[in-house]
Design an enzyme around this catalytic site. Structure first.
Site, PDB file in Angstrom:
ATOM      1  N   ARG A   1       0.811  -1.212   0.000  1.00  0.00           N
ATOM      2  CA  ARG A   1       0.000   0.000   0.000  1.00  0.00           C
ATOM      3  C   ARG A   1       0.846   1.266   0.000  1.00  0.00           C
ATOM      4  O   ARG A   1       0.541   2.231  -0.703  1.00  0.00           O
ATOM      5  CB  ARG A   1      -0.947  -0.021   1.201  1.00  0.00           C
ATOM      6  CG  ARG A   1      -1.810   1.241   1.366  1.00  0.00           C
ATOM      7  CD  ARG A   1      -2.438   1.742   0.087  1.00  0.00           C
ATOM      8  NE  ARG A   1      -3.153   0.711  -0.651  1.00  0.00           N
ATOM      9  CZ  ARG A   1      -3.532   0.828  -1.915  1.00  0.00           C
ATOM     10  NH1 ARG A   1      -3.218   1.921  -2.611  1.00  0.00           N
ATOM     11  NH2 ARG A   1      -4.186  -0.140  -2.512  1.00  0.00           N
TER      12      ARG A   1
ATOM     13  N   LYS B   1       0.882  25.190  -4.581  1.00  0.00           N
ATOM     14  CA  LYS B   1      -0.284  24.561  -3.941  1.00  0.00           C
ATOM     15  C   LYS B   1      -0.076  23.048  -3.905  1.00  0.00           C
ATOM     16  O   LYS B   1      -0.724  22.279  -4.613  1.00  0.00           O
ATOM     17  CB  LYS B   1      -1.558  24.934  -4.693  1.00  0.00           C
ATOM     18  CG  LYS B   1      -1.856  26.439  -4.633  1.00  0.00           C
ATOM     19  CD  LYS B   1      -3.067  26.802  -5.473  1.00  0.00           C
ATOM     20  CE  LYS B   1      -3.316  28.301  -5.434  1.00  0.00           C
ATOM     21  NZ  LYS B   1      -4.451  28.714  -6.303  1.00  0.00           N
TER      22      LYS B   1
ATOM     23  N   LYS C   1       2.217  39.415  -5.214  1.00  0.00           N
ATOM     24  CA  LYS C   1       0.788  39.140  -5.360  1.00  0.00           C
ATOM     25  C   LYS C   1      -0.022  40.358  -4.905  1.00  0.00           C
ATOM     26  O   LYS C   1       0.533  41.386  -4.495  1.00  0.00           O
ATOM     27  CB  LYS C   1       0.429  37.909  -4.533  1.00  0.00           C
ATOM     28  CG  LYS C   1       1.227  36.659  -4.898  1.00  0.00           C
ATOM     29  CD  LYS C   1       0.695  35.988  -6.135  1.00  0.00           C
ATOM     30  CE  LYS C   1      -0.586  35.249  -5.839  1.00  0.00           C
ATOM     31  NZ  LYS C   1      -1.100  34.531  -7.035  1.00  0.00           N
TER      32      LYS C   1
ATOM     33  N   ASP D   1      -3.820  37.899 -13.838  1.00  0.00           N
ATOM     34  CA  ASP D   1      -4.687  37.233 -12.867  1.00  0.00           C
ATOM     35  C   ASP D   1      -6.157  37.346 -13.235  1.00  0.00           C
ATOM     36  O   ASP D   1      -6.711  38.440 -13.337  1.00  0.00           O
ATOM     37  CB  ASP D   1      -4.452  37.835 -11.480  1.00  0.00           C
ATOM     38  CG  ASP D   1      -5.269  37.136 -10.406  1.00  0.00           C
ATOM     39  OD1 ASP D   1      -5.256  35.892 -10.376  1.00  0.00           O
ATOM     40  OD2 ASP D   1      -5.923  37.827  -9.609  1.00  0.00           O
TER      41      ASP D   1
END
Length: 311
Positions: free
Chosen positions: A122, A157, A189, A239
């Site tokens: 797993r 992100k 930003k 943006d």
């Protein structure tokens, strides 16, 4: 018992391969150890496998793709098996990361003690399936942009502590990495613009503080774009602009800066946005909400016989 191979005992060629791919092998190893600690806390064993499978049982298992896509993280999966099983392991038929596969293709084959195979299964699949999902999604965007000048970028992100691996998977899919941290590139930003009193003062402040550092500035309208071009900014983020406005931004810029489209981008709009002439499309979804790629570990008949024989 599980081997828990130390870092220094791992195969040199595997460590070199990860290093050549731009990963820190020690960091990958530490991530694997932490992941296995979730399954085997405090040095414990896989109680199900220990109870149902003979310690002498051995066999072979295939990692097989269950859909079409691009694989990544198979070297990481191989390190998981090496850590759990040590030298008592054979790995073969491993495809290079970045390979395109179809449903049913074997991407990795492992052989060794049955208990070790199932204990590592797993964790190895979690790494390979997640990273292959990123590579596959990125490859889809790359294909959508083919024939244009635009390239797809990732973002910051990313899952905490997974950034290097996720950005590696983006590269496997043909994408381009944006900055890795808050230190290797300045990105002004909207909140920086407010704090500094405008896009040009913010740009000039960063340029004065870090003359040699790449600087990108976010704009929301064409007046800000014009002002930054006049100030000499050579990388600008557009943006949440509509397609027509982006096309006009490309015309105004006329090659004086690279332009990155960001915000509100969907796969359905990819081609439309690329055809405006922008240089990059940044897509946070490549890493923050990607669908895992379906890989399964299939036991071969001889291994299944060992499982049925039990202890």
């Amino acid at each position: 018992m599980i081997t828990r191979t130390p870092y220094d005992a791992l195969p040199d060629d595997l460590l070199a391969e990860l290093s050549d791919a731009g990963l820190d092998p020690r960091a990958v190893y530490d991530a694997i150890v932490a992941a296995l600690e979730e399954d085997l806390p405090d040095g414990g064993d896989d109680v199900t496998s220990a109870a149902t499978i003979s310690a002498q049982a051995r066999g072979t298992a295939d990692f097989a793709s269950r859909e079409t896509g691009v694989v990544a993280g198979l070297g990481v999966a191989a390190m998981v098996f090496h850590h759990v099983m040590g030298e008592d392991l054979q790995i073969s038929d491993r495809l290079p990361d970045g390979s395109r596969v179809e449903a049913g293709d074997v991407v990795l084959r492992v052989a060794g003690p049955t208990r070790g195979l199932l204990t590592a299964e797993r964790t190895a699949l979690n790494f390979a399936s997640h990273l292959s999902g990123i590579a596959t999604a990125t490859a889809g965007w790359v294909e959508a942009l083919a024939g244009t000048r635009a390239r797809v970028l990732d973002t910051r992100k990313t899952l905490p502590t997974y950034r290097a691996l996720q950005k590696y998977a983006v590269r496997c899919g043909g994408g381009v990495n944006h900055r890795f941290s808050l230190c290797d590139m300045a990105m002004v930003k909207d909140n920086h613009v407010v704090a500094a009193g405008g896009v040009v003062p913010a740009y000039r402040a960063v340029r004065a503080a870090h003359p040699d550092l790449p600087v990108e500035v976010e704009v929301t309208d064409l007046d800000q774009l014009r002002a930054l071009l006049e100030a000499g900014c050579d990388r600008i983020l557009l943006d949440n602009m509509d397609t027509a406005t982006m096309a006009e931004a490309v015309r105004i810029t006329d090659g004086r800066a690279s332009l990155e489209a960001s915000g509100g981008l969907t796969f359905e709009r990819a081609r439309e946005v690329a055809e405006t002439g922008v240089d990059f499309l940044s897509v946070g979804a490549l890493t923050h909400s990607v669908k895992v790629f379906d890989i399964g570990m299939d036991l071969q008949d001889d291994l299944q016989d060992d499982l049925r024989d039990g202890v």
